[in-house]
Structures are given as C-alpha cells and as structure tokens.
Write an enzyme that holds these catalytic residues in place. Structure first.
Site, PDB file in Angstrom:
ATOM      1  CG  ASN A  89      -2.138  -0.867   1.590  1.00 55.03           C
ATOM      2  OD1 ASN A  89      -3.203  -0.752   0.543  1.00 55.03           O
ATOM      3  ND2 ASN A  89      -1.604  -2.337   1.248  1.00 55.03           N
ATOM      4  CG  HIS A  95       9.170   0.346   3.106  1.00 60.88           C
ATOM      5  ND1 HIS A  95       8.493  -0.575   2.063  1.00 60.88           N
ATOM      6  CD2 HIS A  95       8.498  -0.264   4.236  1.00 60.88           C
ATOM      7  CE1 HIS A  95       7.466  -0.909   2.819  1.00 60.88           C
ATOM      8  NE2 HIS A  95       7.332  -0.712   3.713  1.00 60.88           N
TER       9      HIS A  95
HETATM   10  N1  LIG Z   1      -0.471   1.989   3.900  1.00 63.97           N
HETATM   11  C1  LIG Z   1       0.689   1.390   4.634  1.00 63.97           C
HETATM   12  O1  LIG Z   1       1.831   2.212   5.206  1.00 63.97           O
HETATM   13  C2  LIG Z   1       0.203  -0.017   5.462  1.00 63.97           C
HETATM   14  C3  LIG Z   1      -1.133  -0.205   4.883  1.00 63.97           C
HETATM   15  N2  LIG Z   1      -1.206  -1.327   5.656  1.00 63.97           N
HETATM   16  C4  LIG Z   1      -2.810  -1.834   5.392  1.00 63.97           C
HETATM   17  O2  LIG Z   1      -3.341  -1.889   6.826  1.00 63.97           O
HETATM   18  C5  LIG Z   1      -4.726  -2.589   6.830  1.00 63.97           C
HETATM   19  C6  LIG Z   1      -5.265  -3.238   7.831  1.00 63.97           C
HETATM   20  O3  LIG Z   1      -3.646  -4.031   8.114  1.00 63.97           O
HETATM   21  P1  LIG Z   1      -4.063  -5.379  10.280  1.00 63.97           P
HETATM   22  O4  LIG Z   1      -4.359  -4.365  10.707  1.00 63.97           O
HETATM   23  O5  LIG Z   1      -2.070  -5.064   9.259  1.00 63.97           O
HETATM   24  O6  LIG Z   1      -4.042  -6.195   9.295  1.00 63.97           O
HETATM   25  P2  LIG Z   1      -4.464  -7.541   9.964  1.00 63.97           P
HETATM   26  O7  LIG Z   1      -5.615  -8.005   8.754  1.00 63.97           O
HETATM   27  O8  LIG Z   1      -4.358  -7.767  10.851  1.00 63.97           O
HETATM   28  O9  LIG Z   1      -6.483  -6.658  10.150  1.00 63.97           O
HETATM   29  C7  LIG Z   1      -7.229  -6.057   9.843  1.00 63.97           C
HETATM   30  C8  LIG Z   1      -9.147  -6.794  10.034  1.00 63.97           C
HETATM   31  O10 LIG Z   1      -9.981  -5.654   9.292  1.00 63.97           O
HETATM   32  C9  LIG Z   1     -10.744  -7.445   8.770  1.00 63.97           C
HETATM   33  N3  LIG Z   1     -11.242  -7.294   6.808  1.00 63.97           N
HETATM   34  C10 LIG Z   1     -10.754  -7.121   5.603  1.00 63.97           C
HETATM   35  N4  LIG Z   1     -11.479  -6.622   5.231  1.00 63.97           N
HETATM   36  C11 LIG Z   1     -12.782  -6.067   5.585  1.00 63.97           C
HETATM   37  C12 LIG Z   1     -14.321  -6.580   4.847  1.00 63.97           C
HETATM   38  N5  LIG Z   1     -14.604  -6.004   3.566  1.00 63.97           N
HETATM   39  N6  LIG Z   1     -15.081  -5.851   5.952  1.00 63.97           N
HETATM   40  C13 LIG Z   1     -14.601  -5.810   7.240  1.00 63.97           C
HETATM   41  N7  LIG Z   1     -13.937  -6.181   8.033  1.00 63.97           N
HETATM   42  C14 LIG Z   1     -12.759  -6.758   7.066  1.00 63.97           C
HETATM   43  C15 LIG Z   1     -10.143  -8.783   8.294  1.00 63.97           C
HETATM   44  O11 LIG Z   1     -10.773  -9.562   8.444  1.00 63.97           O
HETATM   45  P3  LIG Z   1     -10.238 -11.414   7.484  1.00 63.97           P
HETATM   46  O12 LIG Z   1      -9.212 -11.311   8.160  1.00 63.97           O
HETATM   47  O13 LIG Z   1     -11.247 -12.058   7.428  1.00 63.97           O
HETATM   48  O14 LIG Z   1      -9.517 -10.816   6.505  1.00 63.97           O
HETATM   49  C16 LIG Z   1      -9.061  -8.098  10.036  1.00 63.97           C
HETATM   50  O15 LIG Z   1      -9.612  -8.720  11.100  1.00 63.97           O
HETATM   51  C17 LIG Z   1      -4.368  -3.944   5.845  1.00 63.97           C
HETATM   52  O16 LIG Z   1      -4.796  -3.890   4.294  1.00 63.97           O
HETATM   53  C18 LIG Z   1      -2.885  -3.339   5.573  1.00 63.97           C
HETATM   54  O17 LIG Z   1      -2.247  -4.041   3.885  1.00 63.97           O
HETATM   55  C19 LIG Z   1      -0.900  -1.787   5.983  1.00 63.97           C
HETATM   56  C20 LIG Z   1       0.652  -1.834   6.577  1.00 63.97           C
HETATM   57  C21 LIG Z   1       0.860  -0.523   6.222  1.00 63.97           C
HETATM   58  O1  LIG Z   2       3.651  -2.386   6.688  1.00 65.75           O
HETATM   59  C1  LIG Z   2       4.165  -2.348   6.007  1.00 65.75           C
HETATM   60  O2  LIG Z   2       5.184  -1.790   5.393  1.00 65.75           O
HETATM   61  C2  LIG Z   2       3.993  -1.606   3.897  1.00 65.75           C
HETATM   62  C3  LIG Z   2       2.721  -2.557   3.933  1.00 65.75           C
HETATM   63  O3  LIG Z   2       2.380  -3.515   4.648  1.00 65.75           O
HETATM   64  C4  LIG Z   2       1.971  -1.728   3.138  1.00 65.75           C
HETATM   65  O4  LIG Z   2       2.065  -0.825   2.438  1.00 65.75           O
HETATM   66  O5  LIG Z   2       0.719  -2.619   2.733  1.00 65.75           O
END
Ligand SMILES: NC(=O)C1=CN([C@@H]2O[C@H](COP(=O)(O)OP(=O)(O)OC[C@H]3O[C@@H](n4cnc5c(N)ncnc54)[C@H](OP(=O)(O)O)[C@@H]3O)[C@@H](O)[C@H]2O)C=CC1
Ligand SMILES: O=C([O-])CC(=O)C(=O)O
Length: 252
Positions: free
Chosen positions: A175, A203
């Site tokens: 992301n 990164h």
């Molecule tokens: N921009 C950035 O720099 C970053 C972005 N991210 C993103 O942030 C998000 C959250 O990360 P993290 O907390 O570690 O992830 P997790 O998988 O630990 O938690 C996400 C939760 O949201 C639930 N979920 C997924 N899709 C839906 C939906 N459509 N409706 C309701 N609930 C949903 C998941 O359920 P289930 O497990 O069943 O899928 C899970 O319980 C991820 O998409 C990740 O890729 C993370 C790191 C960095």
């Molecule tokens: O947390 C990170 O290092 C990056 C990541 O997962 C994302 O961008 O989705």
C-alpha cells in the site's frame, strides 16, 4: 473529543485501541463479528456486525484498517454518510476511476479522505512533485519470507513494475507504494524483494527531480500480530488522530 469508528479489528485496530488518547473509539466493525466484539470490550465501544448500522453510529470519522477490498466496498458510503475517512489500505486508490469517484463523493459531501504516511516517511515533501514533476520515483521494498508467505532459500526479486500492478498481486504488502504516488503526483515504480536474511520490512525510496535527489531507507519493525504490517503504520494513524484538531500544522 473526536469520536471515531474503526473499520477493521485486526492488528492495527488493536494497536489503535491500546493507545487511544485524545480521541474516543465509539464504534467498531469487522467482517468477523467476534473480532469486533473483542475489540469493543477493550475499547468500551459498540460492536457492529451490520455495516449500515455501523454507518449510523455517532462518530466524526471512520478509520479503515481492514483491506483494499474494504475501501472499495465501503468508502463511498462512509463519505455519503457524512463521515471523514482515514484510509490505511491506500492501495485501493491505485484505480484512477475509483479514486476520482471517491474524491468527488468527498467533495460533494464536504468531507475529507486522509491517507496517512503509513509505513514510510517522506510523503510530506514528496508532494513537491505536484509542483515540479519528479523524473524518478522508485520504491524498493524488502520483506521477510514470513511477511510474504513465501519460503525462498535466497534473496529474490518477486515483482518489478508499476505500483498499480504490484498492489493487485500484493494487496497486504505494498500500500505504501500507492501512497507515495498519491503524494508525489506520479505513479511509483516498485521492486519487491523477499529475503530470508531480513526480519524487518525495509522500504527504500529513490526520487529525483529539478530539486535534486532523495534516498530514504526505512527499516521497520514488523508488528507482532501481523508480520506484513510494520508497527510504524499504526503509529502513523495514531499521530494523524492526535493532530487532527491541532491548530499548528508542521510539514507540507
Ligand atoms: N499504508 C500503509 O503503509 C500500510 C497499510 N497496511 C494495510 O492496513 C490494513 C490493516 O492492516 P492490519 O491491521 O495489519 O491487517 P489485519 O489483517 O491484521 O486486520 C484487518 C482486519 O480487517 C478485517 N477485514 C478485511 N476486510 C474487511 C472487510 N471488507 N470488511 C470488514 N472487515 C474486513 C480482517 O478480517 P480477515 O482477517 O478475515 O480478512 C481483519 O480482521 C491492511 O490492508 C494492510 O495491508 C498495512 C501496513 C502499512
Ligand atoms: O507495513 C509495511 O511495511 C507496508 C505494507 O504492509 C503495506 O504498504 O501494505
């Protein structure tokens, strides 16, 4: 005090709940109802298993910490319901048509969409690319086998190409690349590497333009509950929330 709704009760949701200071978590929603119940108990919030009911909760802003698919599914409805939206799964905005629709919905509703810096630094001044276009914008990400669900025996490049293509293959890992492009006004090129000798999420950002050049390396500690997600990503949301009503704004 700002009242927030949490969309996604996984790793980041829990970190936000553990450090909720200066804002209140009033409502939580997850596709797995037990997770919403559990996080609600910790944060004294109301758990919702029905999204439309969650939308009617008395909150100022909804923090998405769920998935790219969740942003596609719920983003527009959140804005139409009159809530601001924090999007951690910024990869959803790699689709230009969806991004334009979401931005127009926010404009029409008088709401804001905020994309936090997440797991990288430097988004602030990469925005100069919107004034003076960058020639180069490259993200080289290196992750451990565990965070990518792979078992290589040596360092391997598993993707090279545009951020919008990489996010389709690795929606939980890259992301940041899409966020970089949104800031800089230019799609990032991406190299994604898996390395059995690293434990951190690394990164490296390379940018070049009329201003000169930049090299940033972030060596992130993975969050204990989800190796793919760097702990910094959760801290970044907490920082955004802490500063929402601060009259002093630092950084571009
Ligand atoms: N921009 C950035 O720099 C970053 C972005 N991210 C993103 O942030 C998000 C959250 O990360 P993290 O907390 O570690 O992830 P997790 O998988 O630990 O938690 C996400 C939760 O949201 C639930 N979920 C997924 N899709 C839906 C939906 N459509 N409706 C309701 N609930 C949903 C998941 O359920 P289930 O497990 O069943 O899928 C899970 O319980 C991820 O998409 C990740 O890729 C993370 C790191 C960095
Ligand atoms: O947390 C990170 O290092 C990056 C990541 O997962 C994302 O961008 O989705």
């Amino acid at each position: 005090m700002i009242k927030i709704g949490l969309l996604g009760c996984g790793n980041v949701g829990h970190i936000i709940a553990r450090h909720a200071e200066g804002f209140r978590i009033s409502a939580v929603f997850d596709m797995i109802p037990d997770r919403a119940q559990e996080l609600a108990a910790i944060s004294h919030a109301t758990p919702y298993s029905d999204f439309d009911e969650f939308l009617r909760a008395d909150v100022d802003l909804i923090v998405e910490a769920a998935s790219v698919a969740a942003v596609w599914l719920y983003g527009e409805a959140i804005l139409r319901a009159g809530k601001d939206l924090v999007v951690l799964s910024g990869g959803a905005l790699a689709d230009d048509e969806f991004k334009s629709r979401l931005v127009e919905t926010a404009r029409a509703a008088g709401r804001k969409i905020r994309v936090p810096s997440g797991a990288v630094t430097g988004l602030d001044n990469l925005k100069i690319g919107q004034i003076s276009p960058l020639g180069t914008l490259l993200l080289r990400t290196t992750k451990s086998p565990g965070s990518l669900g792979l078992q290589p025996t040596e360092r391997m490049e598993i993707f090279k190409g545009a951020a919008s293509d990489c996010i389709k293959q690795y929606p939980k890992n890259i992301n940041v690349a899409v966020a970089l492009g949104l800031a800089a006004g230019k799609e990032a090129d991406v190299e994604l590497w898996v390395d059995p000798d690293v434990e951190r999420n690394i990164h490296e950002i390379f940018a070049e333009g009329e201003f000169g050049d930049i090299y940033i390396r972030v060596r992130n500690v993975p969050s204990p509950e989800n190796l793919s997600t760097s702990y910094m990503a959760a801290l970044s949301i907490l920082t955004l929330l802490k500063n929402l009503d601060n009259p002093l704004v630092v950084g571009t």
